[in-house]
Design an enzyme around this catalytic site. Structure first.
Site, PDB file in Angstrom:
ATOM      1  N   TYR A  97      47.756  39.599  37.104  1.00 56.78           N
ATOM      2  CA  TYR A  97      48.233  38.733  38.186  1.00 56.78           C
ATOM      3  C   TYR A  97      47.199  38.733  39.316  1.00 56.78           C
ATOM      4  O   TYR A  97      46.648  39.785  39.652  1.00 56.78           O
ATOM      5  CB  TYR A  97      49.580  39.287  38.660  1.00 56.78           C
ATOM      6  CG  TYR A  97      50.161  38.562  39.840  1.00 56.78           C
ATOM      7  CD1 TYR A  97      50.646  37.265  39.708  1.00 56.78           C
ATOM      8  CD2 TYR A  97      50.236  39.160  41.087  1.00 56.78           C
ATOM      9  CE1 TYR A  97      51.173  36.584  40.785  1.00 56.78           C
ATOM     10  CE2 TYR A  97      50.774  38.490  42.176  1.00 56.78           C
ATOM     11  CZ  TYR A  97      51.236  37.201  42.015  1.00 56.78           C
ATOM     12  OH  TYR A  97      51.753  36.545  43.092  1.00 56.78           O
ATOM     13  N   ASP A 168      53.439  46.136  34.008  1.00 54.74           N
ATOM     14  CA  ASP A 168      53.970  45.024  34.796  1.00 54.74           C
ATOM     15  C   ASP A 168      54.753  44.144  33.815  1.00 54.74           C
ATOM     16  O   ASP A 168      54.173  43.397  33.021  1.00 54.74           O
ATOM     17  CB  ASP A 168      52.828  44.250  35.464  1.00 54.74           C
ATOM     18  CG  ASP A 168      53.358  43.146  36.381  1.00 54.74           C
ATOM     19  OD1 ASP A 168      54.494  42.685  36.175  1.00 54.74           O
ATOM     20  OD2 ASP A 168      52.614  42.744  37.297  1.00 54.74           O
ATOM     21  N   LYS A 193      60.635  36.652  40.289  1.00 54.29           N
ATOM     22  CA  LYS A 193      60.468  35.749  39.157  1.00 54.29           C
ATOM     23  C   LYS A 193      61.759  35.689  38.320  1.00 54.29           C
ATOM     24  O   LYS A 193      62.762  35.240  38.815  1.00 54.29           O
ATOM     25  CB  LYS A 193      59.260  36.185  38.334  1.00 54.29           C
ATOM     26  CG  LYS A 193      58.028  36.527  39.198  1.00 54.29           C
ATOM     27  CD  LYS A 193      57.427  35.324  39.932  1.00 54.29           C
ATOM     28  CE  LYS A 193      56.440  35.711  41.016  1.00 54.29           C
ATOM     29  NZ  LYS A 193      55.306  36.524  40.573  1.00 54.29           N
TER      30      LYS A 193
HETATM   31  C1  LIG Z   1      54.500  37.452  41.179  1.00 57.07           C
HETATM   32  C2  LIG Z   1      53.932  38.584  40.439  1.00 57.07           C
HETATM   33  C3  LIG Z   1      53.603  39.787  41.083  1.00 57.07           C
HETATM   34  C4  LIG Z   1      53.739  39.971  42.589  1.00 57.07           C
HETATM   35  O1  LIG Z   1      55.039  39.843  43.014  1.00 57.07           O
HETATM   36  P1  LIG Z   1      55.493  39.267  44.465  1.00 57.07           P
HETATM   37  O2  LIG Z   1      56.966  39.372  44.365  1.00 57.07           O
HETATM   38  O3  LIG Z   1      54.979  37.880  44.579  1.00 57.07           O
HETATM   39  O4  LIG Z   1      54.899  40.167  45.490  1.00 57.07           O
HETATM   40  C5  LIG Z   1      53.110  40.819  40.307  1.00 57.07           C
HETATM   41  N1  LIG Z   1      52.930  40.685  38.975  1.00 57.07           N
HETATM   42  C6  LIG Z   1      53.218  39.545  38.325  1.00 57.07           C
HETATM   43  C7  LIG Z   1      52.983  39.474  36.847  1.00 57.07           C
HETATM   44  C8  LIG Z   1      53.732  38.459  39.019  1.00 57.07           C
HETATM   45  O5  LIG Z   1      53.994  37.327  38.359  1.00 57.07           O
END
Ligand SMILES: *Cc1c(COP(=O)(O)O)cnc(C)c1O
Length: 376
Positions: A97, A168, A193
């Site tokens: 990301y 992640d 998300k």
């Molecule tokens: C959006 C995202 C993040 C960061 O998250 P936020 O809530 O925007 O701070 C980290 N990893 C992935 C894979 C993401 O899609």
């Protein structure tokens, strides 16, 4: 309780006295000491019942002992990284990301080295973990190339080198993949998300089984103040209840879209773990219970034109919500990445990423078909 029941029930006991089946939203910042017996709540940066309810549910979804939620996915990532010390080494998936990449770029200030490798490639994985490493950071499916890393393998090799293995899991969500069951130490989420799912609240989470690790994460959260408020926790928890329903629909539609894209002469390559053409299609089928609803593809013409032509797919960053989105990583999410690094990891200028929502599948397929035909 099975997964779908936990989604609805965990952390949602009726409130004694009133019987609310949805627990109240605690917005207070402080708590009266003499109204509690014994006193256990002091200040909301440390304790908040709405937050605790969300944490109970997220931990239950992975059969984990602990969860700490944060004000954003980035705040969760910063807390995970806070366990590293000067002189230590972090090994990360190459196409992470964009925000993660930016966060890693700050680590050199603290004397922490970051090595990138394509961990989805078994040879690179072995090589990257051939010497001691304090933390392995895996994103699978990765963003935006949807590379699939073998989580059991990376966990085994990482542990043999003394690493804490952080996954992640934002793209898969716990509905499709549960990293702790595959051997990882920490599941990280941007709850912004799929978990919250409605593009209306920011949040993050770290799920783990190790009490000492969890204590470090909570300590970091408390001292830096990276806590989500009660209202935000409520919104995340409300969205979470329909995770399985949303994900099932999104996966089915994403598959139809991926197949339709394969048939389009305007598309050079379609990348989706559900397609047999994906290099780790079999592995994805083993470690995930569905291929996910992110679809990437390489477009034959000017990406700017395509982005401007879709009607239902909004041109916007982020993903995992009920509304479908389209973006070009080179122009948008991965713009902070130096171009040479981006190209070397395969994020070419013609790459397009879709986040498939819950609209009628036929409408979405038609919207893309119209946009792809464009001025042909
Ligand atoms: C959006 C995202 C993040 C960061 O998250 P936020 O809530 O925007 O701070 C980290 N990893 C992935 C894979 C993401 O899609």
């Amino acid at each position: 309780m099975r997964f779908d029941t936990r989604l609805v029930h965990s952390g949602q006991r009726p409130t004694p006295g009133t019987g609310d089946i949805v627990p109240p939203i605690h917005v207070t910042t402080t708590y009266d000491r003499f109204a509690q017996d014994p006193p256990r709540l002091f200040y909301t940066r440390g304790e908040n019942p709405t937050r605790a309810a969300l944490e109970e549910c997220l931990a239950a979804l992975e059969d984990a002992r602990f969860c700490a939620v944060f004000s954003s996915g980035q705040a969760a990532a910063a807390a995970a990284l806070s366990i590293l010390e000067p002189g230590q080494r972090l090994v990360s998936s190459a196409d992470v990301y964009g925000g993660t990449y930016a966060l890693f770029a700050t680590l050199s200030r603290y004397g922490i080295r970051v090595d990138y490798a394509d961990l989805a490639d078994p040879a690179q994985l072995r090589q990257a973990l051939a010497s001691d490493v304090a933390m392995v950071w895996v994103e699978t499916p990765s963003n935006p190339l949807l590379k699939i890393t073998d989580l059991a393998e990376v966990s085994r090799r990482g542990h043999a080198r003394g690493a804490v293995v952080v996954v992640d899991n934002t793209f898969a969500s716990p509905a499709l993949q549960r990293p702790l069951e595959l051997g990882a130490d920490v599941s990280l989420y941007s709850t912004t998300k799929f978990i919250a799912g409605h593009a209306d609240v920011l949040g993050g989470a770290l799920v783990c089984d190790d009490e000492a690790l969890h204590a470090r994460f909570v300590e970091h959260r408390t001292v830096t103040g990276a806590v989500p408020g009660g209202l935000d926790c409520y919104l995340v928890h409300r969205g979470l209840k329909t995770l399985s329903l949303r994900v099932a629909r999104q996966n089915a539609t994403a598959r139809s879209i991926a197949e339709a894209l394969c048939d389009s002469s305007a598309v050079l390559e379609v990348i989706h773990p559900g397609l047999p053409s994906h290099p780790r299609h079999t592995l994805a089928g083993q470690q995930m219970s569905g291929p996910g609803s992110i679809v990437s593809f390489r477009y034959r013409d000017d990406p700017e034109k395509l982005l401007a032509r879709t009607q239902l797919f909004a041109c916007a960053v982020s993903l995992g919500g009920v509304r479908s989105l389209i973006e070009c990583p080179a122009l948008m999410t991965h713009r902070p990445m130096p171009r040479a690094v981006r190209l070397a990891s395969g994020i070419t200028d013609d790459l397009i990423r879709l986040s498939v929502g819950i609209e009628d599948p036929a409408d979405l397929v038609a919207d893309l078909a119209n946009a792809l035909e464009g001025d042909r």
